[in-house]
Design a protein around this motif. Sequence first.
Motif, PDB file in Angstrom:
ATOM      1  N   GLY A 154       0.847  -1.194   0.000  1.00  0.00           N
ATOM      2  CA  GLY A 154       0.000   0.000   0.000  1.00  0.00           C
ATOM      3  C   GLY A 154       0.875   1.232   0.000  1.00  0.00           C
ATOM      4  O   GLY A 154       1.821   1.346  -0.794  1.00  0.00           O
ATOM      5  N   GLY A 191      -1.831  -0.071   3.982  1.00  0.00           N
ATOM      6  CA  GLY A 191      -2.617   1.170   4.027  1.00  0.00           C
ATOM      7  C   GLY A 191      -1.679   2.353   4.087  1.00  0.00           C
ATOM      8  O   GLY A 191      -0.680   2.413   3.359  1.00  0.00           O
ATOM      9  N   SER A 205      -2.504  -1.301  10.043  1.00  0.00           N
ATOM     10  CA  SER A 205      -3.108  -0.842   8.795  1.00  0.00           C
ATOM     11  C   SER A 205      -3.833   0.482   8.981  1.00  0.00           C
ATOM     12  O   SER A 205      -3.806   1.082  10.051  1.00  0.00           O
ATOM     13  CB  SER A 205      -4.079  -1.907   8.272  1.00  0.00           C
ATOM     14  N   GLY A 206      -4.523   0.912   7.922  1.00  0.00           N
ATOM     15  CA  GLY A 206      -5.227   2.189   7.973  1.00  0.00           C
ATOM     16  C   GLY A 206      -4.241   3.327   8.102  1.00  0.00           C
ATOM     17  O   GLY A 206      -3.217   3.372   7.406  1.00  0.00           O
ATOM     18  N   ASN A 255      -5.347  -0.578  13.860  1.00  0.00           N
ATOM     19  CA  ASN A 255      -6.000  -0.117  12.640  1.00  0.00           C
ATOM     20  C   ASN A 255      -6.569   1.284  12.842  1.00  0.00           C
ATOM     21  O   ASN A 255      -6.543   1.835  13.944  1.00  0.00           O
ATOM     22  CB  ASN A 255      -7.116  -1.119  12.296  1.00  0.00           C
TER      23      ASN A 255
END
Length: 246
Positions: free
Chosen positions: A68, A86, A103-104, A121
Amino acid sequence: MNKKYELTTEIKTFRGKTLYRIKAVRDFGDVKAGDMGGYVEKESNLSHDGDAWVYSNAQVSGNARVYGDAQVYGDTWVSGNARVYGNAQVSGNARVYGNAQVSGNAWVSDNAQVSGDAWVNGNAWVYGNAQVSGDAWVYGNAWVYGNAQVYGNAQVNGNAWVSGDAQVSDDADYLCFKGLGSENRNTTFFKCKDGHIHVSCGCFSGTVPEFETKVKETHGDSKYAREYLAAVEVVKIHFEEEIHNA
């Protein structure tokens, strides 16, 4: 596949594995062709798609993947079957390993560790010497920091701040109230390793009795004081056994 980096001949050994420093071969994100990155064991550790990058002395090994637009930098280790993706950032001396996922827009930094099947996240931050492990989730706008431990099946989310010597292994180990007081603060009550219930509210950090005293000193008998003290009564019921034995 349009590769964005190559493995160089500069190597280091990590737990018996040979890791290779990477070098960008094209421009992407904030990286320019020719920039040297961190270390990976193999190309599957860092995707050639997106703007993901491993910087400076950071290292990715095993079956771990960074992809990502994620960024891994500092002296971090990402290993095992871990995933960082992410817009997530892992920095400092942080460790992400096992089957953990970051992530995120999450940020894991300092000496923090995320391991097991844990997931960090959203906009969550995990930093300091905090540890998130087991099947725990930290997400939303939650912060876990200091020497806090979040593990088991705990899910720390929303606007909760879990810090200090927190020991949260289940959802029942913390309570978070949003929008209290004159500043609409988020106030989090959580278990600590010594069995006490700790309070985090704005710049205040202390025990429940200390919090009650501070509320009365600051807000007197106002509506705001009554809001905070009503929340404390809920906390005393919820953590009745822990507070009674403290």
